[in-house]
Design an enzyme around this catalytic site. Structure first.
Site, mmCIF file in Angstrom:
data_model
loop_
_atom_site.group_PDB
_atom_site.id
_atom_site.type_symbol
_atom_site.label_atom_id
_atom_site.label_comp_id
_atom_site.label_asym_id
_atom_site.label_seq_id
_atom_site.Cartn_x
_atom_site.Cartn_y
_atom_site.Cartn_z
ATOM 1 N N CYS A 157 0.834 -1.211 0.000
ATOM 2 C CA CYS A 157 0.000 0.000 0.000
ATOM 3 C C CYS A 157 0.867 1.260 0.000
ATOM 4 O O CYS A 157 1.537 1.567 0.990
ATOM 5 C CB CYS A 157 -0.918 -0.038 1.222
ATOM 6 S SG CYS A 157 -1.785 1.503 1.563
ATOM 7 N N CYS A 160 0.245 3.767 2.729
ATOM 8 C CA CYS A 160 0.715 3.223 4.011
ATOM 9 C C CYS A 160 2.208 3.463 4.173
ATOM 10 O O CYS A 160 2.680 3.834 5.259
ATOM 11 C CB CYS A 160 0.444 1.721 4.082
ATOM 12 S SG CYS A 160 -1.304 1.283 4.046
#
Length: 232
Positions: A157, A160
């Site tokens: 991600c 992230c």
């Protein structure tokens, strides 16, 4: 003047025809009922192997060259449906497909939304899915310190990973004031469903076991520190 107006109107209509649209789980159930539907799972092969929506085909968005080659086999006269885990990659893939002349429908809720609704999922017999943390384990974690900052994320991600340095800095500089806990989304699907976490990154701040704040997406250092100070 009329010619300009007509040209602008045609441009607007074309834009509407080519723009991608978002759909929900109910619509996806109708989609998978038709075996010939062009349904793309744009997650990684490992994620796909761990469970996917019926009648979908895996084309990893992160492998750009392979993705571009794979879509050449798609029929531009038929709509294309895309999904990922929580909407980030499917949004990018949908935009790319739209630019290349496809009519695209983005199931932005992705597998998180699909699983939270307990919809049918294809899992290979040999798929090994981690059970992750139980709700009891999670309760122990959020009660292990007066203030606990929980960060749901995944290695693939991009947002992230963008947030990661901020979390690490806060963990270091706020040591003794707040406990930071990282939870892998791929390894804790059931827990995420229980907590209704539908996207990552997701931050949750707990005070004495009670939720004090939650934030979907990227948060700034100042924003997080403000919430920690507020919760004290």
């Amino acid at each position: 003047m009329r010619k300009l107006l007509f040209t602008a109107l045609i441009g607007f209509v074309c834009l509407q025809v080519n723009a991608q649209e978002k759909i929900d789980a109910k619509k996806m159930e109708e989609v998978i009922a038709k075996p010939q539907t062009q349904l793309l799972d744009v997650r990684t092969a490992a994620e796909y192997a761990g469970g996917h929506i019926p009648n979908s085909v895996n084309v990893d968005w992160n492998e750009k060259e392979n993705f571009q080659e794979s879509i050449k086999t798609l029929d531009k006269n038929e709509p294309v449906y895309v999904y990922c885990l929580g909407g980030g990659r499917s949004k990018q893939a949908a935009a790319f497909l739209t630019e290349n002349g496809f009519k695209v429908y983005d199931y932005s809720g992705g597998m998180m939304d699909w699983r939270s609704g307990e919809k049918p999922e294809i899992k290979p017999d040999n798929a090994k899915e981690s059970k992750g943390l139980s709700t009891e384990d999670f309760d122990k974690i959020i009660n292990s310190s007066e203030l606990v900052l929980v960060n749901f994320s995944a290695v693939w991600c991009a947002p992230c990973q963008e947030l990661k340095p901020t979390i690490e800095k806060i963990e270091k500089e706020q040591a003794g004031k707040v406990k930071v806990v990282r939870i892998d989304a791929d390894q804790n699907k059931e827990l995420m469903k229980v907590l209704n976490v539908r996207g990552i990154p997701q931050l949750l701040l707990f005070k004495k076991g009670e939720e004090a704040w939650n934030k979907s997406g990227i948060a700034t250092e100042a924003e997080i520190l403000a919430q920690i100070k507020k919760a004290k």
